[in-house]
Design a protein around this motif. Structure first.
Motif, PDB file in Angstrom:
ATOM      1  N   LEU A   1      12.735  39.480  40.414  1.00  0.00           N
ATOM      2  CA  LEU A   1      13.014  40.908  40.524  1.00  0.00           C
ATOM      3  C   LEU A   1      13.127  41.541  39.138  1.00  0.00           C
ATOM      4  O   LEU A   1      12.642  42.650  38.899  1.00  0.00           O
ATOM      5  CB  LEU A   1      14.290  41.135  41.336  1.00  0.00           C
ATOM      6  CG  LEU A   1      14.590  42.557  41.745  1.00  0.00           C
ATOM      7  CD1 LEU A   1      13.432  43.166  42.527  1.00  0.00           C
ATOM      8  CD2 LEU A   1      15.861  42.612  42.581  1.00  0.00           C
ATOM      9  N   LYS A   2      13.736  40.829  38.213  1.00  0.00           N
ATOM     10  CA  LYS A   2      13.841  41.315  36.836  1.00  0.00           C
ATOM     11  C   LYS A   2      12.452  41.486  36.221  1.00  0.00           C
ATOM     12  O   LYS A   2      12.177  42.503  35.581  1.00  0.00           O
ATOM     13  CB  LYS A   2      14.658  40.336  35.990  1.00  0.00           C
ATOM     14  CG  LYS A   2      14.728  40.701  34.533  1.00  0.00           C
ATOM     15  CD  LYS A   2      15.513  39.682  33.738  1.00  0.00           C
ATOM     16  CE  LYS A   2      15.542  40.037  32.270  1.00  0.00           C
ATOM     17  NZ  LYS A   2      16.362  39.097  31.501  1.00  0.00           N
TER      18      LYS A   2
ATOM     19  N   VAL B   1      17.569  37.712  47.733  1.00  0.00           N
ATOM     20  CA  VAL B   1      18.755  38.008  46.929  1.00  0.00           C
ATOM     21  C   VAL B   1      20.046  37.722  47.689  1.00  0.00           C
ATOM     22  O   VAL B   1      21.116  37.712  47.084  1.00  0.00           O
ATOM     23  CB  VAL B   1      18.738  39.453  46.396  1.00  0.00           C
ATOM     24  CG1 VAL B   1      17.569  39.657  45.445  1.00  0.00           C
ATOM     25  CG2 VAL B   1      18.686  40.456  47.529  1.00  0.00           C
ATOM     26  N   GLU B   2      19.941  37.511  48.981  1.00  0.00           N
ATOM     27  CA  GLU B   2      21.091  37.075  49.781  1.00  0.00           C
ATOM     28  C   GLU B   2      20.682  35.818  50.515  1.00  0.00           C
ATOM     29  O   GLU B   2      19.866  35.859  51.441  1.00  0.00           O
ATOM     30  CB  GLU B   2      21.504  38.160  50.784  1.00  0.00           C
ATOM     31  CG  GLU B   2      22.104  39.379  50.133  1.00  0.00           C
ATOM     32  CD  GLU B   2      22.603  40.388  51.150  1.00  0.00           C
ATOM     33  OE1 GLU B   2      22.754  40.040  52.334  1.00  0.00           O
ATOM     34  OE2 GLU B   2      22.846  41.532  50.753  1.00  0.00           O
ATOM     35  N   HIS B   3      21.215  34.691  50.072  1.00  0.00           N
ATOM     36  CA  HIS B   3      20.832  33.396  50.627  1.00  0.00           C
ATOM     37  C   HIS B   3      21.963  32.409  50.356  1.00  0.00           C
ATOM     38  O   HIS B   3      22.615  32.492  49.319  1.00  0.00           O
ATOM     39  CB  HIS B   3      19.530  32.923  49.965  1.00  0.00           C
ATOM     40  CG  HIS B   3      18.853  31.809  50.674  1.00  0.00           C
ATOM     41  ND1 HIS B   3      19.199  30.503  50.484  1.00  0.00           N
ATOM     42  CD2 HIS B   3      17.850  31.819  51.586  1.00  0.00           C
ATOM     43  CE1 HIS B   3      18.432  29.736  51.235  1.00  0.00           C
ATOM     44  NE2 HIS B   3      17.609  30.522  51.927  1.00  0.00           N
ATOM     45  N   PRO B   4      22.205  31.452  51.243  1.00  0.00           N
ATOM     46  CA  PRO B   4      23.275  30.487  51.005  1.00  0.00           C
ATOM     47  C   PRO B   4      23.020  29.551  49.814  1.00  0.00           C
ATOM     48  O   PRO B   4      23.960  29.065  49.195  1.00  0.00           O
ATOM     49  CB  PRO B   4      23.370  29.690  52.306  1.00  0.00           C
ATOM     50  CG  PRO B   4      22.205  30.057  53.134  1.00  0.00           C
ATOM     51  CD  PRO B   4      21.623  31.311  52.575  1.00  0.00           C
TER      52      PRO B   4
ATOM     53  N   THR C   1      18.178  29.587  45.016  1.00  0.00           N
ATOM     54  CA  THR C   1      17.226  30.520  45.632  1.00  0.00           C
ATOM     55  C   THR C   1      17.522  31.943  45.187  1.00  0.00           C
ATOM     56  O   THR C   1      16.608  32.704  44.855  1.00  0.00           O
ATOM     57  CB  THR C   1      17.299  30.409  47.168  1.00  0.00           C
ATOM     58  OG1 THR C   1      16.955  29.083  47.546  1.00  0.00           O
ATOM     59  CG2 THR C   1      16.377  31.396  47.845  1.00  0.00           C
ATOM     60  N   VAL C   2      18.792  32.309  45.151  1.00  0.00           N
ATOM     61  CA  VAL C   2      19.196  33.658  44.723  1.00  0.00           C
ATOM     62  C   VAL C   2      18.878  33.858  43.243  1.00  0.00           C
ATOM     63  O   VAL C   2      18.374  34.912  42.848  1.00  0.00           O
ATOM     64  CB  VAL C   2      20.689  33.888  45.017  1.00  0.00           C
ATOM     65  CG1 VAL C   2      21.156  35.221  44.444  1.00  0.00           C
ATOM     66  CG2 VAL C   2      20.956  33.826  46.514  1.00  0.00           C
TER      67      VAL C   2
ATOM     68  N   VAL D   1      21.155  44.697  42.421  1.00  0.00           N
ATOM     69  CA  VAL D   1      20.193  45.124  43.433  1.00  0.00           C
ATOM     70  C   VAL D   1      20.925  46.059  44.382  1.00  0.00           C
ATOM     71  O   VAL D   1      21.892  45.674  45.019  1.00  0.00           O
ATOM     72  CB  VAL D   1      19.623  43.921  44.212  1.00  0.00           C
ATOM     73  CG1 VAL D   1      18.700  44.399  45.316  1.00  0.00           C
ATOM     74  CG2 VAL D   1      18.908  42.980  43.269  1.00  0.00           C
ATOM     75  N   ASN D   2      20.459  47.293  44.421  1.00  0.00           N
ATOM     76  CA  ASN D   2      21.049  48.266  45.331  1.00  0.00           C
ATOM     77  C   ASN D   2      19.955  49.221  45.799  1.00  0.00           C
ATOM     78  O   ASN D   2      18.797  49.113  45.397  1.00  0.00           O
ATOM     79  CB  ASN D   2      22.212  49.012  44.673  1.00  0.00           C
ATOM     80  CG  ASN D   2      21.805  49.670  43.378  1.00  0.00           C
ATOM     81  OD1 ASN D   2      20.668  50.077  43.204  1.00  0.00           O
ATOM     82  ND2 ASN D   2      22.742  49.769  42.449  1.00  0.00           N
ATOM     83  N   GLU D   3      20.331  50.146  46.636  1.00  0.00           N
ATOM     84  CA  GLU D   3      19.359  51.077  47.206  1.00  0.00           C
ATOM     85  C   GLU D   3      18.672  51.911  46.131  1.00  0.00           C
ATOM     86  O   GLU D   3      17.487  52.202  46.227  1.00  0.00           O
ATOM     87  CB  GLU D   3      20.050  51.987  48.224  1.00  0.00           C
ATOM     88  CG  GLU D   3      19.100  52.851  49.010  1.00  0.00           C
ATOM     89  CD  GLU D   3      18.147  52.090  49.910  1.00  0.00           C
ATOM     90  OE1 GLU D   3      17.043  52.590  50.157  1.00  0.00           O
ATOM     91  OE2 GLU D   3      18.497  50.983  50.360  1.00  0.00           O
TER      92      GLU D   3
END
Length: 90
Positions: A26-27, A11-14, A18-19, A41-43
């Protein structure tokens, strides 16, 4: 049944694509686990997924690194056999 499966979501990618792919997967996981897709996306989302169960269709593939399992679909538990599984459409 009861096998733990680990999956990485980038979820964090340049690379923007990909993101996007990570968020689609994830959905599908959230929907299969009975969680709403909030698009964030969070804790709290990660905590909500802990202990949830779903059916996972896995295939074995081989590449330069050897054999590996790849998730193909996530499904809710107890769905009818003719119900289409959750999986991102590319």
């Amino acid at each position: 049944m009861g096998v733990k499966l680990f999956e990485n979501f980038n979820v964090e990618h340049p690379n923007k694509q990909t993101v996007e792919i990570a968020f689609k997967w994830l959905k599908t996981l959230c929907l299969a686990c009975g969680l709403p897709d909030e698009g964030v996306v969070n804790e709290s989302l990660i905590q909500a997924l802990i202990g949830k169960h779903c059916l996972v269709t896995v295939v074995t593939e081989e590449n330069d690194y050897g054999k590996m399992n790849r998730v193909r679909y996530y499904e809710k538990l107890g769905v009818l056999a003719n119900t289409p599984p959750y999986g991102p459409s590319f």
